[in-house]
Design a protein around this motif. Sequence first.
Motif, PDB file in Angstrom:
ATOM      1  N   TYR A 198      -4.980   6.745  -1.053  1.00 43.70           N
ATOM      2  CA  TYR A 198      -3.659   6.250  -1.452  1.00 43.70           C
ATOM      3  C   TYR A 198      -2.653   6.395  -0.311  1.00 43.70           C
ATOM      4  O   TYR A 198      -1.898   5.457  -0.009  1.00 43.70           O
ATOM      5  N   LEU A 199      -2.632   7.552   0.335  1.00 44.72           N
ATOM      6  CA  LEU A 199      -1.674   7.776   1.418  1.00 44.72           C
ATOM      7  C   LEU A 199      -1.923   6.843   2.598  1.00 44.72           C
ATOM      8  O   LEU A 199      -0.979   6.415   3.269  1.00 44.72           O
ATOM      9  N   ARG A 200      -3.163   6.508   2.841  1.00 49.52           N
ATOM     10  CA  ARG A 200      -3.495   5.707   4.016  1.00 49.52           C
ATOM     11  C   ARG A 200      -3.411   4.209   3.763  1.00 49.52           C
ATOM     12  O   ARG A 200      -2.992   3.444   4.649  1.00 49.52           O
ATOM     13  N   ASN A 201      -3.761   3.769   2.556  1.00 49.27           N
ATOM     14  CA  ASN A 201      -3.955   2.335   2.328  1.00 49.27           C
ATOM     15  C   ASN A 201      -2.929   1.674   1.417  1.00 49.27           C
ATOM     16  O   ASN A 201      -2.847   0.446   1.405  1.00 49.27           O
ATOM     17  N   ARG A 202      -2.193   2.438   0.655  1.00 50.02           N
ATOM     18  CA  ARG A 202      -1.231   1.847  -0.255  1.00 50.02           C
ATOM     19  C   ARG A 202       0.182   1.942   0.313  1.00 50.02           C
ATOM     20  O   ARG A 202       0.526   2.882   1.034  1.00 50.02           O
ATOM     21  N   ARG A 203       0.984   0.959  -0.021  1.00 49.47           N
ATOM     22  CA  ARG A 203       2.350   0.929   0.494  1.00 49.47           C
ATOM     23  C   ARG A 203       3.129   2.180   0.085  1.00 49.47           C
ATOM     24  O   ARG A 203       3.862   2.765   0.891  1.00 49.47           O
ATOM     25  N   GLY A 204       2.953   2.583  -1.185  1.00 52.23           N
ATOM     26  CA  GLY A 204       3.654   3.775  -1.642  1.00 52.23           C
ATOM     27  C   GLY A 204       3.301   5.003  -0.829  1.00 52.23           C
ATOM     28  O   GLY A 204       4.164   5.833  -0.523  1.00 52.23           O
ATOM     29  N   GLY A 205       2.038   5.138  -0.457  1.00 49.55           N
ATOM     30  CA  GLY A 205       1.618   6.275   0.351  1.00 49.55           C
ATOM     31  C   GLY A 205       2.209   6.237   1.742  1.00 49.55           C
ATOM     32  O   GLY A 205       2.674   7.257   2.268  1.00 49.55           O
ATOM     33  N   ARG A 206       2.201   5.065   2.355  1.00 56.31           N
ATOM     34  CA  ARG A 206       2.764   4.948   3.705  1.00 56.31           C
ATOM     35  C   ARG A 206       4.274   5.188   3.704  1.00 56.31           C
ATOM     36  O   ARG A 206       4.832   5.720   4.672  1.00 56.31           O
ATOM     37  N   GLU A 207       4.938   4.814   2.612  1.00 53.59           N
ATOM     38  CA  GLU A 207       6.376   5.037   2.542  1.00 53.59           C
ATOM     39  C   GLU A 207       6.712   6.526   2.451  1.00 53.59           C
ATOM     40  O   GLU A 207       7.789   6.940   2.874  1.00 53.59           O
TER      41      GLU A 207
END
Length: 345
Positions: A198-207
């Motif tokens: 999730y942290l690496r691939n989803r927008r919410g994680g990157r934000e």
Amino acid sequence: MTTPTLTPEKVPNPAVRLARSFVRARETGILVAILVVIAVTTAINPSFLFSADGWRDLLLTPAILALVAIGQAIVIITRNVDLSVGSVVGLTAYLTGRLFADIPGIPIVAVFLIGALAGAVLGLVNGALVAFGKVPALVITLGTLYAYRGIDVLWAGSNRINAGDVPSDFLGLGTGSFLTIPYLTILAVIVMLIAGWYLRNRRGGRELYAIGSDPAAAELYGLKVTRRILAAFVLSGATAGLAGVLFVARYGTVSSQTGTGLELQAVGAAVIGGVAIFGGSGSVYGAVLGAVLLLTINRALPILGIQDFWQQAVVGVLIIGAIVLDRLLALRLSRRLVAEREVAA
């Protein structure tokens, strides 16, 4: 006049790039440290790894702390901290025991869901106070640490949950294994992989990383800072709630003091694992490895005959060293970026 021929820069193949990334990763250093501790301790006392319970304990002991460290890492990445996780573990562990004692025959899956949901609600309280109240997370979660512990003490009193109050099938989750790998370890790895993806691939994680790097800039850019901070604390609470459920499966006994001190271990595991205390960088993989390193050292030092005082001192040195290393790496990166700008100008 001849035109010089430009030779394209040779691009390494994917396997080489992957190998270089692995060698340079902060997590690789933590993994090497774990292997060194295991190798040295086993060489001195082979029962550390090769006894009947050595391999099992090596994998099983860090599982609960690893779950808490995953949620802690997510919060720290946003430039916050959650000091209430130890109390959340204690409260949800007692809740788990009471569910089994007061509702005979309750499905185990339902207990897992209720425990994780209860932790998420407690995390939501933290997140709401931080995000909407604009109060530093250190202050808020220090307060809820004592508030949640007070609720636990008021509820439990002098009562205890014993193994006889818990179904044997549930206790089997805490002691059983699949192909010599404990069930609790498998569950912790699954949660780690989901959170890491999730942290690496989803927008919410990157934000979350963007918010931790510069909250003001993230706000100006239009990121949903309040929502993301709320989500980070909810995830931290949910993982702590899940850890509380697993604590009962692992140990079978719960009191009002369960989970005391776990919050500092979780912060230490995340920081040692490369999660920058100032936010914006790090990974849940490193946090889990940090948890493994911490508890492996705690198991190894008594076997090596080292006194309790030095055990605590070693952990403190590791945490301080990780913070100093993060600072040095940040300064090095800043100098390199300045040099690149000067060359480009």
